[in-house]
Structure formats: structure tokens, C-alpha cells
Write a protein that holds these residues in place. Structure first.
Motif, PDB file in Angstrom:
ATOM      1  N   SER A 172      47.088  58.935  11.054  1.00  0.00           N
ATOM      2  CA  SER A 172      46.049  58.920  10.036  1.00  0.00           C
ATOM      3  C   SER A 172      46.488  59.781   8.859  1.00  0.00           C
ATOM      4  CB  SER A 172      44.734  59.451  10.620  1.00  0.00           C
ATOM      5  OG  SER A 172      43.736  59.505   9.621  1.00  0.00           O
ATOM      6  N   ASN A 213      45.972  60.719   4.416  1.00  0.00           N
ATOM      7  CA  ASN A 213      45.077  60.697   3.265  1.00  0.00           C
ATOM      8  C   ASN A 213      45.764  61.385   2.092  1.00  0.00           C
ATOM      9  OD1 ASN A 213      42.645  60.358   1.724  1.00  0.00           O
ATOM     10  ND2 ASN A 213      41.529  60.414   3.666  1.00  0.00           N
ATOM     11  N   LEU A 234      44.971  54.675   6.746  1.00  0.00           N
ATOM     12  CA  LEU A 234      44.551  55.399   5.552  1.00  0.00           C
ATOM     13  C   LEU A 234      43.034  55.517   5.607  1.00  0.00           C
ATOM     14  CD1 LEU A 234      46.893  53.691   2.951  1.00  0.00           C
ATOM     15  CD2 LEU A 234      47.049  56.027   3.809  1.00  0.00           C
ATOM     16  N   ILE A 281      39.390  56.591   2.875  1.00  0.00           N
ATOM     17  CA  ILE A 281      39.781  56.472   1.474  1.00  0.00           C
ATOM     18  C   ILE A 281      38.619  56.893   0.602  1.00  0.00           C
ATOM     19  CG2 ILE A 281      40.403  54.812  -0.319  1.00  0.00           C
ATOM     20  CD1 ILE A 281      41.880  53.236   1.927  1.00  0.00           C
ATOM     21  N   TYR A 325      46.937  59.216  -4.443  1.00  0.00           N
ATOM     22  CA  TYR A 325      47.333  58.225  -3.444  1.00  0.00           C
ATOM     23  C   TYR A 325      48.696  57.622  -3.768  1.00  0.00           C
ATOM     24  CZ  TYR A 325      42.851  58.447  -1.010  1.00  0.00           C
ATOM     25  OH  TYR A 325      41.772  58.863  -0.268  1.00  0.00           O
ATOM     26  N   HIS A 352      35.488  55.503   2.948  1.00  0.00           N
ATOM     27  CA  HIS A 352      34.529  56.465   3.498  1.00  0.00           C
ATOM     28  C   HIS A 352      33.133  55.868   3.560  1.00  0.00           C
ATOM     29  CE1 HIS A 352      31.731  60.030   3.144  1.00  0.00           C
ATOM     30  NE2 HIS A 352      32.352  60.219   4.287  1.00  0.00           N
TER      31      HIS A 352
END
Length: 366
Positions: A216, A218, A260, A263, A273, A297
Motif C-alpha cells: 500500500s 500513497n 494506491l 487517494i 503523486y 478516500h
């Protein structure tokens, strides 16, 4: 809607990579085991493994875990997140539920996670204080999975819905057992995701390509501000590279995935990003079996309430007025970004992936 989120004091997010503290393996302050769990061969193995690491294990008088409540919800959170309980999974754990689009079915090695992600999707999903529960009857759970395999067709099983299994592996060894189990199956495939980087003990396991090791990731400001207690983004990307490298180059030769999530349209989101994708492109500069999962999100009214109790000073944006509402068939609501924002985000991420990783698969956007 302006494509920004209200991050307070964002300058903290821009500290150079060298200032990251190295991630330390999580060690609970309290470890308990139930009598029924201790009867399990794997429960005894867990007891010995943990005590050999210098941790005291309290054998409970019955199968009920107590001592998790504080005087406030915040205090309860702190107590629970420092507690590891070795228990037996209930009979309901053997009745698997489908989990599209991630996999055909979900099963559990454990429940709860030692990380402190301020958007935590476990908030409101698990009942009671968020203690970490490891299942001593894991071998029985694994042995029951054959009932859910599709005849002569590949079947996928997700093992990280309610935990981050790599975060507990140094204490449990459960992920190694699970990877080996799937390596011996003909048409069953394991999927799990992590925000940690302690991969070395798992590199030489005979997985036979049946376990997809997903990381994972970000943008740097999101990870820095909202993903407490996890490995840095840089460390995770380095781990991802090693997982995918061929065995002769010291890697694990795993199929890999990048999740990802979540987001977020933070200030200057495209820039941040884009920097993440540049890092990925630099480290995954060789042929590998790679997938992407893109998750924006979202939150529910219940999860928002729990998160604000856990993290009262969070900078996580959860403004219902700027969101769209989705309702499920049971009447539950969740707040997502508007169609306009979702379209901009989706277009950006898909273009980045197609340009930089043309052979990778995008499994879904949500």
C-alpha cells in the motif's frame, strides 16, 4: 469543488527522506492467550515464539479478554493497540464472505493492526476495542478453504481485510505458513497487502507464484501525516522491488501489486503523486508481474465518529458538505468525492500507469 484538502501545517510533510526514523518491529506491551488457543498446536507455537522474544505471555483463566477499557475512548484505543491477544477464531470465520473487487473470498489470519493510520478502514468495522487478535486455529481455517475453491478455475483469497499480516509476522510466523499452504494448491491464489517492509524472511518461501504480495502506497505528505507507525514510502518501494526481483538476483520472484490508497486530492496532489510514480518507475525497472488497485478516500458517519475519538487532532479531511453520498442496499451511507473530482483523479492515475507501466494491469478504481 476545488481539488484540495485542508491539511494543517503541511510543511511538516516536506522533510527530506533522510530524516525518517527507521521502522522498528512492533512489540506489544501486553500479550495474552486464552486456554482454548493454548490447546491448539499453533497456539503453543505462538506462545513459545513470543516468549523467546523476551515478551511475557499471560495465560487467561477463561476465553474472555478483559482489561482493554480505559476511562475514555482515547485511553481505550491506546490500551487496545498495545495488546496482542492469541485466541481462536469463532466458527463464523469458517464461513467465508465474498469480497469483490479485491478477491473471490476473504479469510483472516488475525484481526486488528498495530499501525496508526488516521483514516483506518477498521474503524467501525470491528466490534469492541481495537486490540490485535491472532488466531491460533489458523491451520484449521486454511484446511477449510478447499470448500470455496471453484472447480478447475482459479480462486482468489484475500487475507488482509482486517489486519496487516506483515506487521505481525515477526511474532506469529502465520504469513509464512499461509504462503506455503497456497504454494501447494493447484488453483488457489493468496492476496494480501501491507504498509511494512520486513520482507526478508519471506523471500525464499516456495510460493510457486500463488501469492501476490501487494504494498500500500500513497503520496509522501499523506503517508507522513496520516500513516503513523508504518514503514516509510521509500522503504516500502525498496521492499516491493526486492519482492519482485528474480531469485538469482536476491529477490523473492513474487507477483506483486501496488494498492494506491486512500487517494486524496491534497494540495499540489498531481505533483506529489507524480513524484511517487517516478520512484516506482526507477525501482521497478525490470519485467515483473505487476497489478494496480486504485482506491479513493471515503468514510461513513460511524467511521468518522470513531476516528475523531481515536485521533481528535487529525488533519484528515472528512467534510461531508463537499462530498457525494453513496447508499448501499442495506441503507448504509458513505461519503465519497464528487463525480468531477473522481473523474480528474481517475484520469490522472490511469494515464500515469499506462505511460509508465504499460504491461501492468489496473484491477479496479473505486
Amino acid at each position: 469543488m476545488q481539488l484540495t484538502a485542508d491539511f494543517e501545517q503541511v510543511k511538516e510533510a516536506f522533510l527530506p527522506e533522510e530524516e525518517y526514523k527507521p521502522y522498528k518491529l512492533w512489540m506489544p506491551k501486553r500479550v495474552v492467550i486464552t486456554p482454548d488457543a493454548l490447546k491448539e498446536p499453533y497456539g503453543q507455537e505462538l506462545y513459545e515464539r513470543i516468549t523467546n522474544q523476551g515478551l511475557a505471555v499471560e495465560i487467561l483463566k477463561n476465553n474472555r479478554i478483559t482489561g482493554l477499557r480505559g476511562t475514555t475512548e482515547r485511553e481505550t484505543y491506546k490500551i487496545a493497540k498495545n495488546t496482542l491477544a492469541i485466541v481462536n477464531a469463532p466458527p463464523s470465520s469458517f464461513n467465508l464472505r465474498p469480497i469483490p473487487p479485491s478477491a473471490d473470498w476473504q479469510f483472516h489470519l488475525a484481526e486488528g493492526c498495530p499501525a496508526h493510520c488516521q483514516y483506518c478502514y477498521l474503524a467501525g468495522s470491528l466490534s469492541g476495542p481495537p486490540a490485535i487478535r491472532v488466531f491460533a486455529n489458523l491451520p484449521a481455517i486454511l484446511d477449510s478453504l478447499y470448500r470455496f475453491e471453484r472447480l478447475n478455475q482459479p480462486t482468489t483469497f484475500e487475507a488482509s481485510c482486517y489486519t496487516d499480516p506483515l506487521s505481525l509476522e515477526h511474532l506469529t510466523g502465520g504469513l509464512e505458513k499461509t504462503i506455503k499452504f497456497f504454494g501447494e494448491r493447484e488453483n488457489s491464489y493468496l492476496r494480501f497487502v501491507t504498509k511494512f517492509d520486513a520482507i526478508q524472511p519471506l523471500l525464499n518461501i516456495p510460493h510457486n507464484g500463488h501469492s501476490r504480495f501487494r504494498i500500500s502506497l500513497n503520496a509522501e505528505p499523506v503517508a507522513r501525516r496520516l500513516e503513523g507507525g508504518t514503514a516509510s514510502v521509500s522503504a516500502r518501494i525498496k521492499a516491493l522491488r526486492k519482492l519482485a526481483l528474480p531469485r538469482e538476483q536476491g529477490g523473492g520472484n513474487y507477483p506483486i501489486g501496488i494498492v494506491l490508497a486512500p487517494i486524496m486530492p491534497i494540495p499540489n496532489w498531481e505533483e506529489h503523486y507524480n513524484a511517487l510514480f517516478e520512484q516506482l518507475e526507477q525501482h521497478l525497472d525490470f519485467p515483473c508481474d505487476l497489478t494496480f488497485e486504485l482506491i479513493s478516500h471515503r468514510f461513513t458517519p460511524g467511521s468518522k465518529d470513531v476516528l475523531l475519538e481515536w485521533y481528535p487532532n487529525t488533519s484528515l479531511e472528512m467534510d461531508e458538505a463537499t462530498r457525494s453520498t453513496k447508499t448501499n442496499k442495506f441503507g448504509g451511507r458513505k461519503f465519497v468525492y464528487t463525480k468531477e473530482v473522481m473523474k480528474q483523479l481517475k484520469t490522472f492515475f490511469e494515464q500515469q500507469i499506462v505511460r509508465r507501466f504499460p504491461k501492468a494491469s489496473i484491477l479496479y478504481w473505486t
